[in-house]
Design a protein around this motif. Structure first.
Motif, PDB file in Angstrom:
ATOM      1  N   ASP A 222      -9.560  -1.780   6.155  1.00 39.66           N
ATOM      2  CA  ASP A 222      -7.921  -0.518   7.268  1.00 39.66           C
ATOM      3  C   ASP A 222      -7.788  -0.788   6.329  1.00 39.66           C
ATOM      4  N   GLY A 223      -7.838  -0.441   5.186  1.00 37.25           N
ATOM      5  CA  GLY A 223      -6.895   0.205   4.156  1.00 37.25           C
ATOM      6  C   GLY A 223      -6.720   1.988   3.873  1.00 37.25           C
ATOM      7  N   ILE A 224      -5.481   2.217   3.164  1.00 36.00           N
ATOM      8  CA  ILE A 224      -5.316   3.110   3.388  1.00 36.00           C
ATOM      9  C   ILE A 224      -5.830   3.869   1.926  1.00 36.00           C
ATOM     10  N   GLU A 225      -6.183   5.257   1.873  1.00 30.57           N
ATOM     11  CA  GLU A 225      -6.468   6.017   0.361  1.00 30.57           C
ATOM     12  C   GLU A 225      -5.864   6.496  -0.104  1.00 30.57           C
ATOM     13  N   ILE A 226      -5.621   6.352  -1.095  1.00 27.62           N
ATOM     14  CA  ILE A 226      -5.066   7.421  -1.474  1.00 27.62           C
ATOM     15  C   ILE A 226      -4.950   9.414  -1.531  1.00 27.62           C
ATOM     16  N   GLY A 227      -3.658   9.685  -1.646  1.00 22.29           N
ATOM     17  CA  GLY A 227      -3.643  10.871  -0.455  1.00 22.29           C
ATOM     18  C   GLY A 227      -2.790  11.466   1.139  1.00 22.29           C
ATOM     19  N   GLU A 228      -3.886   9.572   1.470  1.00 18.52           N
ATOM     20  CA  GLU A 228      -3.369   9.128   3.429  1.00 18.52           C
ATOM     21  C   GLU A 228      -2.298   8.924   3.413  1.00 18.52           C
ATOM     22  N   GLU A 229      -1.531   9.715   4.722  1.00 22.23           N
ATOM     23  CA  GLU A 229      -0.467  10.446   5.020  1.00 22.23           C
ATOM     24  C   GLU A 229       0.205   9.114   5.675  1.00 22.23           C
ATOM     25  N   PHE A 230       1.137   8.475   5.932  1.00 20.53           N
ATOM     26  CA  PHE A 230       1.932   7.174   6.124  1.00 20.53           C
ATOM     27  C   PHE A 230       3.359   7.461   6.576  1.00 20.53           C
ATOM     28  N   SER A 231       3.875   6.501   7.584  1.00 22.41           N
ATOM     29  CA  SER A 231       5.525   6.148   7.592  1.00 22.41           C
ATOM     30  C   SER A 231       5.770   4.803   7.614  1.00 22.41           C
ATOM     31  N   TYR A 232       6.815   4.757   7.233  1.00 22.93           N
ATOM     32  CA  TYR A 232       7.819   3.173   7.269  1.00 22.93           C
ATOM     33  C   TYR A 232       8.827   3.934   8.156  1.00 22.93           C
ATOM     34  N   GLU A 233       9.608   2.811   9.074  1.00 27.99           N
ATOM     35  CA  GLU A 233      10.452   3.144   8.083  1.00 27.99           C
ATOM     36  C   GLU A 233      12.216   1.224   8.978  1.00 27.99           C
ATOM     37  N   VAL A 234      12.342   1.495   7.780  1.00 24.19           N
ATOM     38  CA  VAL A 234      13.352   0.064   7.507  1.00 24.19           C
ATOM     39  C   VAL A 234      14.872   0.261   8.335  1.00 24.19           C
ATOM     40  N   ASN A 235      14.641  -0.555   9.680  1.00 24.27           N
ATOM     41  CA  ASN A 235      16.294  -1.123  10.235  1.00 24.27           C
ATOM     42  C   ASN A 235      16.615  -1.879  10.456  1.00 24.27           C
ATOM     43  N   VAL A 236      18.299  -1.777   9.749  1.00 22.57           N
ATOM     44  CA  VAL A 236      18.548  -3.266   9.880  1.00 22.57           C
ATOM     45  C   VAL A 236      19.793  -3.395  10.060  1.00 22.57           C
ATOM     46  N   HIS A 237      19.845  -4.048  10.860  1.00 23.63           N
ATOM     47  CA  HIS A 237      20.766  -3.663  12.908  1.00 23.63           C
ATOM     48  C   HIS A 237      20.907  -5.382  12.934  1.00 23.63           C
ATOM     49  N   LYS A 238      22.563  -5.259  12.474  1.00 18.07           N
ATOM     50  CA  LYS A 238      23.033  -6.533  12.952  1.00 18.07           C
ATOM     51  C   LYS A 238      22.549  -8.187  12.338  1.00 18.07           C
ATOM     52  N   GLY A 239      22.412  -7.654  10.869  1.00 14.75           N
ATOM     53  CA  GLY A 239      22.067  -8.271   9.961  1.00 14.75           C
ATOM     54  C   GLY A 239      20.293  -8.535  10.336  1.00 14.75           C
ATOM     55  N   ILE A 240      19.846  -8.007  11.061  1.00 14.50           N
ATOM     56  CA  ILE A 240      18.168  -8.506  11.301  1.00 14.50           C
ATOM     57  C   ILE A 240      17.522  -7.056  10.563  1.00 14.50           C
ATOM     58  N   MET A 241      16.277  -7.052   9.716  1.00 16.45           N
ATOM     59  CA  MET A 241      15.678  -6.310   9.778  1.00 16.45           C
ATOM     60  C   MET A 241      14.175  -6.072  10.281  1.00 16.45           C
ATOM     61  N   TYR A 242      14.397  -4.378  10.881  1.00 14.96           N
ATOM     62  CA  TYR A 242      12.910  -4.517  11.495  1.00 14.96           C
ATOM     63  C   TYR A 242      12.525  -3.557  10.411  1.00 14.96           C
ATOM     64  N   LEU A 243      10.772  -3.907  10.864  1.00 15.07           N
ATOM     65  CA  LEU A 243      10.378  -2.591   9.598  1.00 15.07           C
ATOM     66  C   LEU A 243       9.011  -2.400  10.731  1.00 15.07           C
ATOM     67  N   THR A 244       8.613  -0.585  10.758  1.00 17.04           N
ATOM     68  CA  THR A 244       7.805  -0.103  11.645  1.00 17.04           C
ATOM     69  C   THR A 244       6.759   0.486  10.246  1.00 17.04           C
ATOM     70  N   PHE A 245       6.016   0.283  10.809  1.00 19.47           N
ATOM     71  CA  PHE A 245       4.302   1.272   9.694  1.00 19.47           C
ATOM     72  C   PHE A 245       4.035   1.729  10.683  1.00 19.47           C
ATOM     73  N   THR A 246       2.896   3.720  10.240  1.00 18.79           N
ATOM     74  CA  THR A 246       2.598   4.197  11.120  1.00 18.79           C
ATOM     75  C   THR A 246       1.620   4.759   9.843  1.00 18.79           C
ATOM     76  N   SER A 247       0.575   5.350  10.953  1.00 20.02           N
ATOM     77  CA  SER A 247      -0.156   6.079  10.081  1.00 20.02           C
ATOM     78  C   SER A 247      -1.592   6.189  10.917  1.00 20.02           C
ATOM     79  N   GLU A 248      -2.232   7.585  11.088  1.00 15.78           N
ATOM     80  CA  GLU A 248      -2.751   7.939  11.727  1.00 15.78           C
ATOM     81  C   GLU A 248      -4.422   7.821  11.364  1.00 15.78           C
ATOM     82  N   GLY A 249      -4.910   7.033  12.677  1.00 14.44           N
ATOM     83  CA  GLY A 249      -6.071   6.190  12.803  1.00 14.44           C
ATOM     84  C   GLY A 249      -5.792   5.195  12.268  1.00 14.44           C
TER      85      GLY A 249
END
Length: 357
Positions: A222-249
């Motif tokens: 289930d890995g990501i290829e070289i050249g394959e697009e992905f996104s991350y969101e790092v949201n630190v809100h009131k001391g809690i870190m929320y991480l979200t990772f997305t990639s098509e497929g």
């Protein structure tokens, strides 16, 4: 007396014609040169033209160049714009060996946020990227080998540790690599006992290594290829870190981590992963009970190359034993000893309340 004007008139006309011709050629050449300069100016694109938040950052490049003036700034071979034929991307490129920061032996072409904050106030960083290259030279037994960090939260006081590092790692010969993130403890007492706990996003976590310097684990399904697009969101809100990772497929993956209260304050809290990975280098520290509470932080983004030329025998977790060609950057680039990361979109700003699902 008859005066013969014809030869004089002809000569005069010839000279006038020649003068007009030369003037026309000069003007045409001048206009052509001016047009060429104009076209070159229009064709020049800067990273700040692609991602507009550059005024909020400073940068350190893999050759040691530093600047905090990033609007209309680029440097060939390190920080510039390239295209995949339809989209412009900001390129961050850095060798295995160059000039780096005071607190690291790894090179980077990486942004550092000018604004600092504490976890209680927080902030948000996003990025859409594709990793185009990781070093093909390293020792497979070393956890940091063949990897690059593409986003961070870094402390600016205390132990100056990192509550977040987002990695991409791919073993040679594999089509797919892994995306994972590490949490480095804010060590209680002697910081030499620090360690990172690694969580897999797609593929493996950092602890999966080869059994010998040149043998590799199975390729992640289930890995990501070289050249394959992905996104991350790092949201630190009131001391809690929320991480979200997305990639098509790929499945969207989310994590939550409290930065104000430690999960690792006693020896009994140390995960099995740490005992297995760090035992050989004697890192078995515990964390301050309040973790990173009240401690100044800032975001980082780009290409922080984790592959270096240090001896694995000295540190089997972080010293990757890679080829560096004596620090010759051109030779490193020519022989695959570098990291290269492309970003097409990124934002930085205040935190937001997490979405309730």
């Amino acid at each position: 007396m008859t005066i013969k004007y014809r030869p004089i008139l002809v000569a005069t006309l010839v000279l006038v014609g020649l003068s007009l011709t030369l003037s026309s050629c000069f003007n045409t050449e001048k206009k052509s040169t001016e047009k060429s300069i104009e076209n070159d100016t229009l064709a020049t694109k800067y990273p700040s033209d692609v991602i507009s938040f550059m005024e909020q950052w400073k940068i350190l490049l893999g050759d040691g160049t530093k600047t905090d003036k990033l609007v209309k700034y680029k440097k060939d071979d390190f920080f510039y714009v390239d295209t995949d034929g339809k989209t412009d991307w900001v390129v961050y490129k850095t060798p295995n060996s160059g000039i780096t920061s005071r607190t690291s032996s790894n090179t980077r072409t990486e942004l550092g946020q000018k604004e600092h904050w504490i976890p209680e106030v927080g902030g948000k960083l996003t990025g859409t990227l594709k990793v185009m290259h990781v070093s093909t030279s390293a020792d497979a037994r070393v956890a940091a080998s063949y990897s690059v960090v593409v986003g961070q939260i870094h402390s600016d006081e205390g132990n100056e540790n990192e509550p977040l590092k987002i990695f991409y790692k791919k073993f040679p010969g594999h089509k797919k690599g892994s995306v994972f993130w590490n949490y480095e403890i804010n060590t209680a007492g002697d910081n030499s006992k620090r360690w990172d706990y690694s969580s897999a996003v797609w593929g493996y976590d950092m602890s999966v290594v080869g059994k010998s310097p040149t043998s590799y684990p199975e390729e992640p399904e289930d890995g990501i290829e070289i050249g394959e697009e992905f996104s991350y969101e790092v949201n630190v809100h009131k001391g809690i870190m929320y991480l979200t990772f997305t990639s098509e497929g790929h499945e969207t993956v989310k994590f939550t981590k409290n930065l104000l209260k430690s999960d690792f304050a006693t020896k009994a809290d140390i995960p099995e992963q740490i005992w297995n990975l760090y035992a050989s280098i004697g890192r078995d520290g515990t964390e301050i009970d309040t973790a990173y509470a009240g401690e100044i932080q800032y975001f980082k983004q780009g290409a922080y190359n984790q592959t270096n030329g240090k001896k694995p025998e000295d540190n089997i977790v972080w010293s990757t034993g890679s080829e560096t060609y004596g620090g010759d950057i051109a030779k490193q680039y020519a022989n695959g000893c570098y990291a290269e990361v492309w970003f097409k979109d990124a934002t930085v700003g205040p935190s937001t309340a997490p979405t309730v699902e």
